[in-house]
Write an enzyme that holds these catalytic residues in place. Sequence first.
Site, PDB file in Angstrom:
ATOM      1  CG  ASP A  30     111.050 -41.121  77.084  1.00 43.42           C
ATOM      2  OD1 ASP A  30     111.384 -40.693  75.813  1.00 43.42           O
ATOM      3  OD2 ASP A  30     111.909 -40.799  77.981  1.00 43.42           O
ATOM      4  CG  ASN A  78     108.045 -34.032  72.499  1.00 41.84           C
ATOM      5  OD1 ASN A  78     107.339 -34.795  73.136  1.00 41.84           O
ATOM      6  ND2 ASN A  78     109.274 -33.981  73.183  1.00 41.84           N
TER       7      ASN A  78
HETATM    8  C1  IPE Z   1     108.283 -36.974  77.387  1.00 42.93           C
HETATM    9  O1  IPE Z   1     109.349 -37.374  76.648  1.00 42.93           O
HETATM   10  C2  IPE Z   1     107.151 -36.953  76.336  1.00 42.93           C
HETATM   11  C3  IPE Z   1     106.725 -37.544  75.457  1.00 42.93           C
HETATM   12  C4  IPE Z   1     106.622 -39.019  75.745  1.00 42.93           C
HETATM   13  C5  IPE Z   1     105.710 -37.713  74.781  1.00 42.93           C
HETATM   14  P1  IPE Z   1     110.553 -36.939  76.266  1.00 42.93           P
HETATM   15  O2  IPE Z   1     111.702 -37.643  75.522  1.00 42.93           O
HETATM   16  O3  IPE Z   1     109.942 -35.465  75.456  1.00 42.93           O
HETATM   17  O4  IPE Z   1     111.266 -36.119  77.718  1.00 42.93           O
HETATM   18  P2  IPE Z   1     112.480 -35.757  77.918  1.00 42.93           P
HETATM   19  O5  IPE Z   1     113.084 -34.588  76.890  1.00 42.93           O
HETATM   20  O6  IPE Z   1     113.448 -36.925  78.082  1.00 42.93           O
HETATM   21  O7  IPE Z   1     112.430 -34.836  79.367  1.00 42.93           O
HETATM   22  C1  IPE Z   2     108.977 -40.988  73.135  1.00 46.01           C
HETATM   23  O1  IPE Z   2     110.145 -41.258  72.629  1.00 46.01           O
HETATM   24  C2  IPE Z   2     108.102 -40.252  71.972  1.00 46.01           C
HETATM   25  C3  IPE Z   2     108.135 -38.937  71.744  1.00 46.01           C
HETATM   26  C4  IPE Z   2     108.413 -38.081  72.808  1.00 46.01           C
HETATM   27  C5  IPE Z   2     107.261 -38.231  70.943  1.00 46.01           C
HETATM   28  P1  IPE Z   2     111.391 -40.504  72.190  1.00 46.01           P
HETATM   29  O2  IPE Z   2     111.396 -39.843  70.936  1.00 46.01           O
HETATM   30  O3  IPE Z   2     111.691 -39.345  73.249  1.00 46.01           O
HETATM   31  O4  IPE Z   2     112.692 -41.442  72.532  1.00 46.01           O
HETATM   32  P2  IPE Z   2     113.786 -41.137  73.008  1.00 46.01           P
HETATM   33  O5  IPE Z   2     113.794 -40.650  74.502  1.00 46.01           O
HETATM   34  O6  IPE Z   2     114.741 -40.117  72.290  1.00 46.01           O
HETATM   35  O7  IPE Z   2     114.758 -42.696  73.068  1.00 46.01           O
HETATM   36 MG    MG Z   3     112.567 -39.313  75.240  1.00 49.34          MG
END
Ligand code: IPE
Ligand code: IPE
Ligand code: MG
Length: 251
Positions: A30, A78
């Site tokens: 993340d 997502n």
């Molecule tokens: C979890 O991260 C999913 C992945 C890393 C693929 P998210 O960024 O989607 O999770 P939330 O929304 O912060 O819970």
């Molecule tokens: C994780 O990074 C990757 C996916 C969930 C696909 P994020 O896109 O959630 O990054 P932040 O949490 O917005 O920084």
């Molecule tokens: Mg995230």
Amino acid sequence: MASEPAHDLTATAPAPAGFDGPRHVAIIMDGNGRWAQKRGRPRLFGHHAGAQRVREVVECCPRLGIKYLTIFAFSTENWKRTQVEVAGLMKLFRRYISKELRELDKENVRVRFIGDRDRLDAKLIQLMDEMEEVTRNNDRVHLTIALNYGARDEVARATRLLAEDVARGALKPEDIDVETLPRYLDTRVLPDPDLVIRTSGEARISNFLLWQSAYAEYEFIDTLWPDFTSAELERLCRSYGKRDRRFGAVS
Ligand code: IPE
Ligand code: IPE
Ligand code: MG
């Protein structure tokens, strides 16, 4: 059900790390968006940087005694993101597989995907199938990529399969116990994760491996995923080695 036997224990290897580290590490990768934002760049720039971190992490696994690495790439939630971001991520996954296939195979890495493929596009599914097929005899590291994965979705799909087996008389309701459901999960050939790491400072699971991580050790670290290094993974593995995993018993 899967033709592979559950818990592929032939893949067990002594940890060469010199410490008692985790055999299965799962990572919620993340922070890509925030990493890009800090640089005034679009979120997809962060996703590309994040994808580039995966290779170093996979490569250091044998040295750290990690036999199984499972990474969360895209969740069932997502899809709520903008169409631009989702399309960009899907394109990135296609490119990642095409680009890394040869390298991962050369490194003797076996790749599997978990998650629901139904909502993914045909080209991506074809590449995923190809990657699994090409690497199917590899066993240095077992890399599992969670793509359109959600633990609740996985349990729901598993329950449906299990119910079908009950309906056709292959399974008796009274025979269902805690060993039964895991045989229907996407992860049925994998051991449970020993260590789950989440980057980016969020202390939540976000629907990742809920059943499998019931007794995992957790590490929530502030590093944004594109900044994560093998040195940090080594530090977390060493720290894991000092933990007392009691599983409800008294040590
Ligand atoms: C979890 O991260 C999913 C992945 C890393 C693929 P998210 O960024 O989607 O999770 P939330 O929304 O912060 O819970
Ligand atoms: C994780 O990074 C990757 C996916 C969930 C696909 P994020 O896109 O959630 O990054 P932040 O949490 O917005 O920084
Ligand atoms: Mg995230």
